[in-house]
Write a protein that holds these residues in place. Structure first.
Motif, PDB file in Angstrom:
ATOM      1  N   ALA A  70       0.833  -1.209   0.000  1.00 55.98           N
ATOM      2  CA  ALA A  70       0.000   0.000   0.000  1.00 55.98           C
ATOM      3  C   ALA A  70       0.867   1.258   0.000  1.00 55.98           C
ATOM      4  O   ALA A  70       0.572   2.223  -0.710  1.00 55.98           O
ATOM      5  N   GLY A  71       1.926   1.234   0.795  1.00 60.25           N
ATOM      6  CA  GLY A  71       2.804   2.399   0.847  1.00 60.25           C
ATOM      7  C   GLY A  71       3.473   2.683  -0.486  1.00 60.25           C
ATOM      8  O   GLY A  71       3.582   3.841  -0.909  1.00 60.25           O
ATOM      9  N   LEU A  72       3.913   1.629  -1.163  1.00 53.67           N
ATOM     10  CA  LEU A  72       4.557   1.816  -2.463  1.00 53.67           C
ATOM     11  C   LEU A  72       3.561   2.309  -3.510  1.00 53.67           C
ATOM     12  O   LEU A  72       3.886   3.183  -4.328  1.00 53.67           O
ATOM     13  N   VAL A  73       2.348   1.766  -3.485  1.00 54.40           N
ATOM     14  CA  VAL A  73       1.321   2.226  -4.424  1.00 54.40           C
ATOM     15  C   VAL A  73       0.996   3.697  -4.172  1.00 54.40           C
ATOM     16  O   VAL A  73       0.822   4.493  -5.100  1.00 54.40           O
ATOM     17  N   GLY A  74       0.923   4.071  -2.909  1.00 52.23           N
ATOM     18  CA  GLY A  74       0.586   5.445  -2.553  1.00 52.23           C
ATOM     19  C   GLY A  74       1.560   6.474  -3.110  1.00 52.23           C
ATOM     20  O   GLY A  74       1.160   7.611  -3.410  1.00 52.23           O
ATOM     21  N   LEU A  75       2.817   6.088  -3.271  1.00 55.87           N
ATOM     22  CA  LEU A  75       3.812   7.027  -3.799  1.00 55.87           C
ATOM     23  C   LEU A  75       3.448   7.533  -5.193  1.00 55.87           C
ATOM     24  O   LEU A  75       3.856   8.623  -5.587  1.00 55.87           O
ATOM     25  N   VAL A 130      -8.852  19.719  -4.723  1.00 57.89           N
ATOM     26  CA  VAL A 130      -8.183  18.420  -4.678  1.00 57.89           C
ATOM     27  C   VAL A 130      -8.065  17.930  -3.241  1.00 57.89           C
ATOM     28  O   VAL A 130      -8.248  16.733  -2.949  1.00 57.89           O
ATOM     29  N   TRP A 131      -7.768  18.846  -2.319  1.00 56.29           N
ATOM     30  CA  TRP A 131      -7.633  18.446  -0.914  1.00 56.29           C
ATOM     31  C   TRP A 131      -8.952  17.919  -0.358  1.00 56.29           C
ATOM     32  O   TRP A 131      -8.992  16.886   0.304  1.00 56.29           O
ATOM     33  N   LEU A 132     -10.040  18.615  -0.637  1.00 56.98           N
ATOM     34  CA  LEU A 132     -11.345  18.165  -0.155  1.00 56.98           C
ATOM     35  C   LEU A 132     -11.718  16.805  -0.749  1.00 56.98           C
ATOM     36  O   LEU A 132     -12.270  15.938  -0.058  1.00 56.98           O
ATOM     37  N   THR A 133     -11.399  16.608  -2.026  1.00 54.52           N
ATOM     38  CA  THR A 133     -11.669  15.313  -2.659  1.00 54.52           C
ATOM     39  C   THR A 133     -10.876  14.199  -1.995  1.00 54.52           C
ATOM     40  O   THR A 133     -11.394  13.102  -1.728  1.00 54.52           O
ATOM     41  N   ALA A 134      -9.601  14.470  -1.714  1.00 51.98           N
ATOM     42  CA  ALA A 134      -8.750  13.465  -1.065  1.00 51.98           C
ATOM     43  C   ALA A 134      -9.239  13.160   0.350  1.00 51.98           C
ATOM     44  O   ALA A 134      -9.246  11.994   0.781  1.00 51.98           O
ATOM     45  N   LEU A 135      -9.655  14.185   1.089  1.00 52.79           N
ATOM     46  CA  LEU A 135     -10.177  13.955   2.438  1.00 52.79           C
ATOM     47  C   LEU A 135     -11.442  13.106   2.402  1.00 52.79           C
ATOM     48  O   LEU A 135     -11.632  12.219   3.247  1.00 52.79           O
ATOM     49  N   ALA A 136     -12.312  13.357   1.425  1.00 55.68           N
ATOM     50  CA  ALA A 136     -13.528  12.553   1.298  1.00 55.68           C
ATOM     51  C   ALA A 136     -13.181  11.093   1.004  1.00 55.68           C
ATOM     52  O   ALA A 136     -13.797  10.163   1.552  1.00 55.68           O
ATOM     53  N   MET A 137     -12.193  10.892   0.145  1.00 56.34           N
ATOM     54  CA  MET A 137     -11.778   9.525  -0.182  1.00 56.34           C
ATOM     55  C   MET A 137     -11.166   8.846   1.047  1.00 56.34           C
ATOM     56  O   MET A 137     -11.412   7.661   1.306  1.00 56.34           O
ATOM     57  N   GLN A 138     -10.382   9.597   1.839  1.00 57.77           N
ATOM     58  CA  GLN A 138      -9.802   9.020   3.052  1.00 57.77           C
ATOM     59  C   GLN A 138     -10.891   8.637   4.055  1.00 57.77           C
ATOM     60  O   GLN A 138     -10.783   7.605   4.728  1.00 57.77           O
ATOM     61  N   ALA A 139     -11.925   9.470   4.175  1.00 56.13           N
ATOM     62  CA  ALA A 139     -13.022   9.135   5.080  1.00 56.13           C
ATOM     63  C   ALA A 139     -13.682   7.824   4.655  1.00 56.13           C
ATOM     64  O   ALA A 139     -14.003   6.967   5.493  1.00 56.13           O
ATOM     65  N   ALA A 140     -13.878   7.648   3.350  1.00 56.05           N
ATOM     66  CA  ALA A 140     -14.526   6.440   2.843  1.00 56.05           C
ATOM     67  C   ALA A 140     -13.654   5.198   3.030  1.00 56.05           C
ATOM     68  O   ALA A 140     -14.130   4.148   3.477  1.00 56.05           O
ATOM     69  N   MET A 196     -11.198   4.767   5.146  1.00 54.36           N
ATOM     70  CA  MET A 196     -11.024   4.460   6.560  1.00 54.36           C
ATOM     71  C   MET A 196     -12.243   3.725   7.104  1.00 54.36           C
ATOM     72  O   MET A 196     -12.116   2.722   7.816  1.00 54.36           O
ATOM     73  N   ALA A 197     -13.433   4.203   6.773  1.00 51.75           N
ATOM     74  CA  ALA A 197     -14.647   3.518   7.235  1.00 51.75           C
ATOM     75  C   ALA A 197     -14.727   2.099   6.683  1.00 51.75           C
ATOM     76  O   ALA A 197     -15.244   1.187   7.347  1.00 51.75           O
ATOM     77  N   ALA A 198     -14.181   1.880   5.487  1.00 49.78           N
ATOM     78  CA  ALA A 198     -14.236   0.554   4.867  1.00 49.78           C
ATOM     79  C   ALA A 198     -13.403  -0.471   5.631  1.00 49.78           C
ATOM     80  O   ALA A 198     -13.663  -1.681   5.523  1.00 49.78           O
ATOM     81  N   PHE A 199     -12.415  -0.023   6.416  1.00 50.16           N
ATOM     82  CA  PHE A 199     -11.606  -0.967   7.198  1.00 50.16           C
ATOM     83  C   PHE A 199     -12.461  -1.750   8.196  1.00 50.16           C
ATOM     84  O   PHE A 199     -12.077  -2.840   8.628  1.00 50.16           O
ATOM     85  N   VAL A 200     -13.601  -1.196   8.573  1.00 51.15           N
ATOM     86  CA  VAL A 200     -14.477  -1.887   9.516  1.00 51.15           C
ATOM     87  C   VAL A 200     -15.014  -3.190   8.927  1.00 51.15           C
ATOM     88  O   VAL A 200     -15.318  -4.141   9.653  1.00 51.15           O
ATOM     89  N   PHE A 201     -15.092  -3.263   7.601  1.00 52.64           N
ATOM     90  CA  PHE A 201     -15.755  -4.395   6.945  1.00 52.64           C
ATOM     91  C   PHE A 201     -14.785  -5.425   6.366  1.00 52.64           C
ATOM     92  O   PHE A 201     -15.231  -6.387   5.744  1.00 52.64           O
ATOM     93  N   THR A 209      -5.491  -5.258   1.748  1.00 54.19           N
ATOM     94  CA  THR A 209      -4.428  -4.626   0.956  1.00 54.19           C
ATOM     95  C   THR A 209      -5.001  -3.636  -0.049  1.00 54.19           C
ATOM     96  O   THR A 209      -4.437  -2.543  -0.254  1.00 54.19           O
ATOM     97  N   LEU A 210      -6.114  -3.997  -0.674  1.00 48.70           N
ATOM     98  CA  LEU A 210      -6.744  -3.099  -1.647  1.00 48.70           C
ATOM     99  C   LEU A 210      -7.199  -1.798  -0.986  1.00 48.70           C
ATOM    100  O   LEU A 210      -6.911  -0.708  -1.490  1.00 48.70           O
ATOM    101  N   ILE A 211      -7.879  -1.911   0.141  1.00 50.36           N
ATOM    102  CA  ILE A 211      -8.361  -0.710   0.833  1.00 50.36           C
ATOM    103  C   ILE A 211      -7.189   0.110   1.362  1.00 50.36           C
ATOM    104  O   ILE A 211      -7.190   1.343   1.284  1.00 50.36           O
ATOM    105  N   ALA A 212      -6.168  -0.563   1.870  1.00 46.54           N
ATOM    106  CA  ALA A 212      -4.990   0.153   2.368  1.00 46.54           C
ATOM    107  C   ALA A 212      -4.295   0.914   1.239  1.00 46.54           C
ATOM    108  O   ALA A 212      -3.825   2.044   1.430  1.00 46.54           O
ATOM    109  N   ALA A 213      -4.240   0.299   0.044  1.00 43.66           N
ATOM    110  CA  ALA A 213      -3.621   0.977  -1.098  1.00 43.66           C
ATOM    111  C   ALA A 213      -4.420   2.213  -1.501  1.00 43.66           C
ATOM    112  O   ALA A 213      -3.852   3.281  -1.770  1.00 43.66           O
TER     113      ALA A 213
END
Length: 407
Positions: A50-55, A73-83, A85-90, A98-102
């Motif tokens: 995930a870290g390598l993909v994030g680069l 762009v920042w607001l879009t990225a924050l919205a994606m991070q909120a989504a 992060m919430a997906a880790f619950v499932f 790995t997919l969600i972490a990436a």
């Protein structure tokens, strides 16, 4: 000088965001291993992937911020991070994890690039003072989040960990709302004809600085990873020593960041700050090694002293990094430059565990001495790299003020 309205909004948004990060990061590995029941080794592999993909998102997201405005762009990225992060619950398996972490790391990298461009646009008359105050509140947010996470970790139930994850997801949403209301939608700045989407990669002085900064970033995990392992394996220091050194590290950074960082304004001053940081690390690393050679009752005292010196170096290092990272970037391409800046730092953090636990721990005391000398050498390169970069900067006329669009 008091922060302006946009600056206060950015500070508040970043603080809320980092409280959430502190909540989650403290307990993330425990959640994935104890609650989701993923093997620790596979969690490590997934996080590395995930870290390598994030680069990959750094420069493209920065280009988008430069072209369409950093707030969007920042607001879009924050919205994606909120989504994400919430997906880790499932999550229930390694592939999904790995997919969600990436996706989460892609959003985080994009957030860093666009957020950096937004910080540059909101800098005002004293950008160094603003950045130092911002970093102070960021550090404080992480500390408070970490303290909050301790409760959930002590409870240890799935419900407690789920609450942490959803709180972090909510922190991204809250940060976005604060920015939406309080930060202007800055318009893109005019770009020269020779500008292109990969311009930062041809800026050799800046690329050299990013390499230095990424390598110097090993110092963060020297305190958070390497020293705790050393104390537990090579000393008889009580377990509370690790908590004590982390508290000292956080306290020094929170108390001194604004005072020191506000004085490091120009790239040249940033280079000198980088050199001073390297010298302080040259002192702190041998002191950490010596904790294995003193009586048990002395080891905690020596560890706290070493981390105090190291934390002072951290404040100078981060102040110098900010001065160079922002000061060397053209106004019209802050997003692109901050994208590479963040990617370089993240790459260093990804490599740090392997380097520190194999090379340094494997060599014992000699490894600590070599680590200190490595930091000092990186610091010594700061002033010449800064001078080289300043010689290659084009004096640009003051841009015509561009009014922000409607919020």
């Amino acid at each position: 000088m008091a922060p302006s309205g946009p600056q206060r909004a950015l500070i508040a948004a970043s603080f809320v965001n980092r409280v959430g990060n502190g909540l989650f990061n403290t307990a993330a590995v425990l959640y994935f291993t104890l609650v989701v029941h993923l093997p620790a080794a596979r969690v490590g592999v997934g996080l590395t992937i995930a870290g390598l993909v994030g680069l990959l998102a750094g420069i493209p997201a920065g280009n988008l911020a430069d072209r369409y405005g950093p707030r969007t762009v920042w607001l879009t990225a924050l919205a994606m991070q909120a989504a994400t992060m919430a997906a880790f619950v499932f999550i229930h398996g390694w592939v999904t994890f790995t997919l969600i972490a990436a996706l989460d790391r892609l959003a985080a990298t994009a957030s860093g690039a666009a957020g950096g461009a937004l910080i540059a646009r909101a800098g005002g008359e004293r950008p160094a003072a603003f950045r130092a105050k911002l970093r102070t509140f960021v550090n404080l947010g992480v500390v408070l989040g970490t303290l909050g996470a301790a409760f959930a970790v002590s409870v240890g139930t799935r419900t407690a960990y789920t609450a942490l994850i959803l709180a972090n997801a909510a922190s991204f949403a809250c940060a976005g709302l604060i920015a939406l209301v309080g930060v202007p939608n800055y318009q893109p700045l005019p770009r020269p004809k020779e500008h292109h989407r990969g311009a930062v990669l041809s800026d050799r002085p800046f690329v050299s600085f990013v390499a230095l900064y990424g390598a110097m970033g090993l110092q963060y995990q020297t305190v958070s990873l390497l020293l705790p392992i050393w104390l537990s394996a090579h000393t008889g220091a009580p377990r509370w020593t690790v908590a004590a050194v982390n508290a000292v590290n956080s306290g020094v950074c929170v108390l001194l960041q604004s005072r020191i960082g506000s004085r490091v304004e120009s790239p040249r001053q940033g280079g000198r700050a980088f050199r001073l940081a390297g010298l302080l690390f040259l002192v702190s690393c041998p002191l950490m090694a010596l904790t294995a050679d003193v009586p048990v009752w002395v080891a905690p005292v020596l560890a706290v002293l070493a981390v105090g010196v190291h934390s002072l170096g951290e404040v100078w290092e981060s102040s110098g990094g900010y001065a160079l990272g922002f000061g060397l970037a053209p106004d019209h391409a802050q997003g692109q430059y901050q994208g590479l800046f963040g990617a370089g730092f993240d790459a260093g953090q990804a490599l740090a565990p392997v380097v520190l636990t194999t090379a340094v721990l494997g060599l014992g005391h000699a490894g600590w001495l070599l680590l200190g000398a490595f930091f000092a050498a990186l610091g010594a390169a700061g002033p010449p790299v800064a001078a080289w970069a300043e010689r290659t900067r084009r004096p640009s006329p003051s841009p015509t003020p561009v009014a922000p669009t409607a919020r």
